[in-house]
Design a protein around this motif. Structure first.
Motif, PDB file in Angstrom:
ATOM      1  N   ALA A  43       9.308  24.631  94.897  1.00 44.38           N
ATOM      2  CA  ALA A  43       9.802  23.982  93.455  1.00 44.38           C
ATOM      3  C   ALA A  43       9.246  22.075  93.486  1.00 44.38           C
ATOM      4  N   GLU A  44       9.285  21.451  92.464  1.00 39.26           N
ATOM      5  CA  GLU A  44       9.117  20.503  92.345  1.00 39.26           C
ATOM      6  C   GLU A  44      10.052  19.710  91.153  1.00 39.26           C
ATOM      7  N   VAL A  45      10.491  18.707  91.629  1.00 42.12           N
ATOM      8  CA  VAL A  45      11.994  17.208  90.776  1.00 42.12           C
ATOM      9  C   VAL A  45      11.290  15.922  90.750  1.00 42.12           C
ATOM     10  N   GLU A  46      11.161  15.668  89.761  1.00 42.88           N
ATOM     11  CA  GLU A  46      10.563  14.536  89.841  1.00 42.88           C
ATOM     12  C   GLU A  46      11.717  13.820  88.822  1.00 42.88           C
ATOM     13  N   PHE A  47      11.910  12.851  89.861  1.00 42.09           N
ATOM     14  CA  PHE A  47      13.676  11.915  89.290  1.00 42.09           C
ATOM     15  C   PHE A  47      13.146  10.507  89.181  1.00 42.09           C
ATOM     16  N   VAL A  48      14.344  10.163  88.786  1.00 40.60           N
ATOM     17  CA  VAL A  48      14.056   8.233  88.708  1.00 40.60           C
ATOM     18  C   VAL A  48      15.025   8.602  89.618  1.00 40.60           C
ATOM     19  N   MET A  49      15.564   6.840  90.568  1.00 42.79           N
ATOM     20  CA  MET A  49      17.128   6.573  91.596  1.00 42.79           C
ATOM     21  C   MET A  49      16.921   5.006  91.486  1.00 42.79           C
ATOM     22  N   ARG A  50      18.236   4.413  91.266  1.00 41.05           N
ATOM     23  CA  ARG A  50      18.419   3.425  91.247  1.00 41.05           C
ATOM     24  C   ARG A  50      19.271   2.720  91.787  1.00 41.05           C
ATOM     25  N   PHE A  51      18.901   1.563  92.720  1.00 42.61           N
ATOM     26  CA  PHE A  51      20.372   1.392  93.659  1.00 42.61           C
ATOM     27  C   PHE A  51      20.099  -0.259  93.315  1.00 42.61           C
ATOM     28  N   CYS A  52      21.228  -0.554  94.119  1.00 45.01           N
ATOM     29  CA  CYS A  52      20.645  -2.401  94.948  1.00 45.01           C
ATOM     30  C   CYS A  52      20.566  -3.089  95.721  1.00 45.01           C
ATOM     31  N   ARG A  53      20.221  -3.587  96.561  1.00 42.68           N
ATOM     32  CA  ARG A  53      19.929  -3.295  97.506  1.00 42.68           C
ATOM     33  C   ARG A  53      19.218  -4.839  97.966  1.00 42.68           C
ATOM     34  N   GLU A  54      19.845  -6.024  99.000  1.00 44.79           N
ATOM     35  CA  GLU A  54      19.686  -7.330  99.153  1.00 44.79           C
ATOM     36  C   GLU A  54      19.683  -7.844  98.140  1.00 44.79           C
ATOM     37  N   GLN A  55      20.548  -7.653  96.601  1.00 44.39           N
ATOM     38  CA  GLN A  55      20.663  -8.725  95.897  1.00 44.39           C
ATOM     39  C   GLN A  55      19.797  -8.448  94.830  1.00 44.39           C
ATOM     40  N   GLN A  56      18.495  -6.816  95.112  1.00 44.46           N
ATOM     41  CA  GLN A  56      17.482  -6.841  94.750  1.00 44.46           C
ATOM     42  C   GLN A  56      18.004  -5.692  93.713  1.00 44.46           C
ATOM     43  N   GLU A  57      17.826  -5.193  92.832  1.00 45.13           N
ATOM     44  CA  GLU A  57      17.575  -4.074  91.523  1.00 45.13           C
ATOM     45  C   GLU A  57      16.511  -3.194  91.860  1.00 45.13           C
ATOM     46  N   VAL A  58      16.429  -1.963  92.262  1.00 42.93           N
ATOM     47  CA  VAL A  58      15.405  -1.644  92.839  1.00 42.93           C
ATOM     48  C   VAL A  58      15.351   0.004  92.070  1.00 42.93           C
ATOM     49  N   THR A  59      14.127   0.701  91.371  1.00 38.00           N
ATOM     50  CA  THR A  59      14.126   1.887  89.820  1.00 38.00           C
ATOM     51  C   THR A  59      12.583   2.297  91.832  1.00 38.00           C
ATOM     52  N   LYS A  60      13.131   3.313  92.211  1.00 39.90           N
ATOM     53  CA  LYS A  60      12.400   4.063  92.621  1.00 39.90           C
ATOM     54  C   LYS A  60      12.103   5.248  91.460  1.00 39.90           C
ATOM     55  N   THR A  61      10.206   5.838  91.487  1.00 37.96           N
ATOM     56  CA  THR A  61      10.349   7.202  90.625  1.00 37.96           C
ATOM     57  C   THR A  61       9.863   7.920  92.247  1.00 37.96           C
ATOM     58  N   ALA A  62       9.841   9.250  92.222  1.00 36.44           N
ATOM     59  CA  ALA A  62       8.815   9.930  93.034  1.00 36.44           C
ATOM     60  C   ALA A  62       9.556  11.628  92.595  1.00 36.44           C
ATOM     61  N   LEU A  63       8.382  12.089  92.717  1.00 34.27           N
ATOM     62  CA  LEU A  63       8.126  14.084  92.856  1.00 34.27           C
ATOM     63  C   LEU A  63       8.639  14.428  94.439  1.00 34.27           C
ATOM     64  N   ALA A  64       9.477  15.416  94.542  1.00 35.54           N
ATOM     65  CA  ALA A  64      10.061  15.305  95.396  1.00 35.54           C
ATOM     66  C   ALA A  64       9.779  17.024  95.821  1.00 35.54           C
ATOM     67  N   SER A  65       9.046  17.778  96.761  1.00 30.86           N
ATOM     68  CA  SER A  65       8.715  19.621  96.472  1.00 30.86           C
ATOM     69  C   SER A  65       9.953  19.801  97.767  1.00 30.86           C
ATOM     70  N   PHE A  66       9.934  21.391  97.233  1.00 29.47           N
ATOM     71  CA  PHE A  66      11.432  21.795  97.530  1.00 29.47           C
ATOM     72  C   PHE A  66      11.061  23.106  97.666  1.00 29.47           C
ATOM     73  N   ARG A  67      11.526  23.915  98.773  1.00 33.14           N
ATOM     74  CA  ARG A  67      10.584  25.362  99.537  1.00 33.14           C
ATOM     75  C   ARG A  67      12.684  26.402  99.422  1.00 33.14           C
ATOM     76  N   ARG A  68      12.099  27.370  99.145  1.00 35.16           N
ATOM     77  CA  ARG A  68      13.559  28.394  99.468  1.00 35.16           C
ATOM     78  C   ARG A  68      13.198  29.268 101.001  1.00 35.16           C
ATOM     79  N   ASP A  69      13.907  28.581 101.800  1.00 36.51           N
ATOM     80  CA  ASP A  69      14.126  30.088 103.021  1.00 36.51           C
ATOM     81  C   ASP A  69      14.899  31.172 103.419  1.00 36.51           C
ATOM     82  N   ALA A  70      15.223  31.845 103.312  1.00 41.09           N
ATOM     83  CA  ALA A  70      16.208  32.792 103.502  1.00 41.09           C
ATOM     84  C   ALA A  70      17.228  32.566 102.359  1.00 41.09           C
TER      85      ALA A  70
END
Lengths: 162, 255
Positions: A88-115
């Protein structure tokens, strides 16, 4: 009812909580959501446990613990989730604040089903990922190689003395 | 070429600030020195490019060019801070067992042997004796007293595969490192990039990680306190704080 931090608009107790406690995630998207929520709740055993075996030892848990503590988590948005058999592939946007900076991270994550268990395999973070801190050295400051010479007269510019 | 003379007067001036170490020396002194990894990138065409590529990693850039990067375990200290092993009498308290970097001074085997002469010129304020009364240490582009130079060079070459593995790991999991290195290598803002001990321990699957973290934690906390309240040491303070958190986690972890 407490809303789940993953943004599903569902009750935490019925959304990510059971998965974080060890119940198998029904979908790759559910696993993705629960891993984000685990960061918010600082329950990183779940994140480590759901790495695929071949990448589990690469997980820098110490750094992840620090980031989980430092960041203010603003939210997760799932853009798309595609399951094809046991991958599976999941595209997501994650938002967080770090060291007073607002960060937006977009990524495509890969997953696999084992047992029957969905596992995280890898992700392609977009190129706008946060840079590591670069320690500036002025041209007249001591060279970072610790030679004691000025940067402008050191690494890359060595001369042979006669 | 003229023979070059040198004699160390034990003035202690070079025992300040960051100190590059071999991996072996870094881990042997984990209870003594606050450790990090310093990445110094060099662009293709730089004079030291080949030597740095030889001792470090080479990174392919988009567009076909390459960067050579020296990755060095380093004692992370502000330049004004004395080495923690420097005694109150201004002598080394671990003289009989000091890191190879200190043994080899003023030579620097990270550079080619023929370029060593300029390292014998005392930096401003240093009291090195380079008069003809001092022994000849460099002649005909060769280091004369070379035992420590060769030992350190040998250790640097031996650890290359480990450091390249570390570079591969960091580039895989922190792809933004490349742009950081490019920024550091650009002419206008020459610099280096610093990475944490925790990333190295993870990348190399170090089985001693818990023990090393237990040794690092008190020393990081000590320097965290020593750099508190000095705005000009803010970068150091922040890094000590971050690494202290990471080592605190690792130190209590059951492997």
């Amino acid at each position: 009812m407490a809303l789940c931090p993953c943004g599903s608009a569902r009750d935490f107790a019925e959304c990510c909580s059971p998965i974080i406690e060890g119940a198998p995630a029904p979908t790759a998207e559910a696993l993705m959501r629960s891993r984000y929520t685990a960061f918010v709740m600082r329950k990183l055993d779940h994140v480590e446990r759901t790495h695929a075996p071949e990448v589990r030892a690469d997980f820098n848990r110490a750094e992840a613990e620090r980031l989980a503590e430092e960041c203010e988590w603003r939210g997760l948005e799932i853009r798309s989730a595609t399951e094809t058999g046991d991958t599976a592939e999941v595209e997501f946007v994650m938002r967080f604040c770090r060291e007073q900076q607002e960060v937006t991270k977009t990524a495509l994550a890969s997953f696999r089903r084992d047992a029957g268990q969905w596992l995280y395999v890898s992700s392609n973070v977009d190129s706008h990922a946060t840079q590591l801190r670069v320690n500036k050295v002025g041209r007249n400051d001591p060279c970072p190689c610790n030679s004691g010479k000025k940067a402008k007269k050191c690494c890359g510019t060595t001369t042979e003395l006669k | 070429m003229a023979a070059r003379h040198f004699h160390c007067t034990a003035c202690g001036k070079c025992c300040h600030g960051q100190l590059p170490l071999t991996c072996k020396d870094a881990f042997a002194n984990a209870a003594r020195f606050p450790l990090c990894f310093v990445w110094t990138p060099l662009r293709q065409g730089s004079k030291d490019y080949l030597q740095v590529a030889n001792l470090g990693a080479t990174i392919k850039l988009p567009g076909g060019k390459k960067l050579a990067v020296l990755i060095v375990p380093t004692v992370y200290l502000p330049s004004s801070f004395p080495c923690p092993a420097l005694g109150s009498d201004n002598l080394c308290t671990i003289h009989h067992n000091k890191p190879s970097r200190c043994q080899t001074m003023p030579f620097y085997p990270y550079r080619e042997e023929r370029f060593q002469a300029e390292l014998l010129i005392p930096r401003p304020g240093w009291d090195c004796d380079t008069s003809t009364a001092a022994p000849i240490v460099f002649q005909d582009n060769k280091v004369v007293c070379r035992e420590y130079f060769d030992l350190e060079r040998r250790d640097l070459l031996e650890q290359v595969p480990v450091l390249r593995g570390y570079a591969d790991y960091m580039l895989k999991y922190s792809p933004a490192l490349v742009s950081s290195l490019l920024t550091a290598a650009s002419k206008a803002r020459a610099g280096h990039v610093i990475t944490s001990l925790s990333s190295f321990l993870t990348a190399t699957k170090n089985s001693e990680a818990t023990h090393l973290a237990q040794l690092q934690l008190p020393i990081l906390n000590e320097y965290l306190a020593k750099t508190s309240g000095y705005p000009q040491l803010n970068d150091f303070h922040k890094n000590y704080l971050n690494w202290s958190k990471e080592m605190a986690y690792l130190a209590q972890r059951q492997m």
